[in-house]
Design an enzyme around this catalytic site. Structure first.
Site, PDB file in Angstrom:
ATOM      1  N   PRO A 135      17.069  45.969  53.304  1.00 39.89           N
ATOM      2  CG  PRO A 135      17.742  43.887  54.120  1.00 39.89           C
ATOM      3  CD  PRO A 135      16.738  44.992  54.340  1.00 39.89           C
ATOM      4  CB  CYS A 136      16.797  46.708  48.095  1.00 40.75           C
ATOM      5  SG  CYS A 136      17.518  48.335  48.299  1.00 40.75           S
ATOM      6  CG  HIS A 137      22.537  45.933  50.327  1.00 41.44           C
ATOM      7  ND1 HIS A 137      21.695  46.551  51.243  1.00 41.44           N
ATOM      8  CD2 HIS A 137      23.400  45.180  51.040  1.00 41.44           C
ATOM      9  CE1 HIS A 137      22.058  46.180  52.464  1.00 41.44           C
ATOM     10  NE2 HIS A 137      23.087  45.349  52.372  1.00 41.44           N
TER      11      HIS A 137
END
Length: 174
Positions: A135-137
């Site tokens: 989950p880089c967001h």
């Protein structure tokens, strides 16, 4: 190594998925450049068990389930430093965030360094080959500022909004 690819129709648009025989190696968002490996295209996700598993995970994610990426066999390819950063991203739970500075401090501790550049961490975050699942967001700038996203800020906003995450954005009041 042989790679397989398919497309997944999501609320964000068409997502590309790539796997080896053992694990998912890439997920690219609409607007991103596809994974740089030659892959044999498959007609639908259920044409390969790993792609089917990834598609079912995405179905549940977009339905609002709070999922753990540990359910999936993931094998992102990258340097040891990038692998460290991506493992830290996996520790950020649904609906929560971390800043690049926080990740830099954690990476420095893991790598036995006195300090680590938030910019270097940002580059590793931006190189994440398995968006959403890693989950880089959920990584924000200082003061919860919305910052760059490989798929575009409009997609980062959509993912953060879906998870009801509050962030600072010059374009919106979230």
């Amino acid at each position: 190594m042989v790679y397989f690819t398919t497309q997944y129709d999501s609320p964000l648009g068409t997502i590309g998925l790539v796997c080896s025989d053992k694990a998912l190696v890439s997920l690219w968002l609409p607007g991103q450049t596809p994974f740089g490996k030659e892959a044999q295209p498959l007609p639908c996700p259920d044409a390969h068990p790993i792609l089917d598993q990834a598609a079912r995970w995405l179905d549940r994610y977009f339905a609002g389930e709070r999922l753990d990426a540990a359910e999936l066999p993931l094998a992102p390819e990258g340097s040891p430093f990038r692998q460290t950063v991506w493992k830290l991203l996996l520790e950020i739970p649904w609906g929560q965030t971390a800043t690049y500075g926080q990740l830099a401090a954690k990476a420095a501790a893991i790598l036995c360094k006195k300090q680590m550049s938030a910019q270097a961490v940002g580059q590793a975050v931006g190189a994440n080959p398995i968006a959403i699942m890693i989950p880089c967001h959920r990584c924000l700038g200082a003061n919860r500022q919305l910052t760059g996203y490989a798929g575009g800020l409009h997609l980062k906003r959509a993912l953060l909004d879906m998870e009801e995450i509050t962030y600072n954005d010059r374009r919106s009041s979230r």
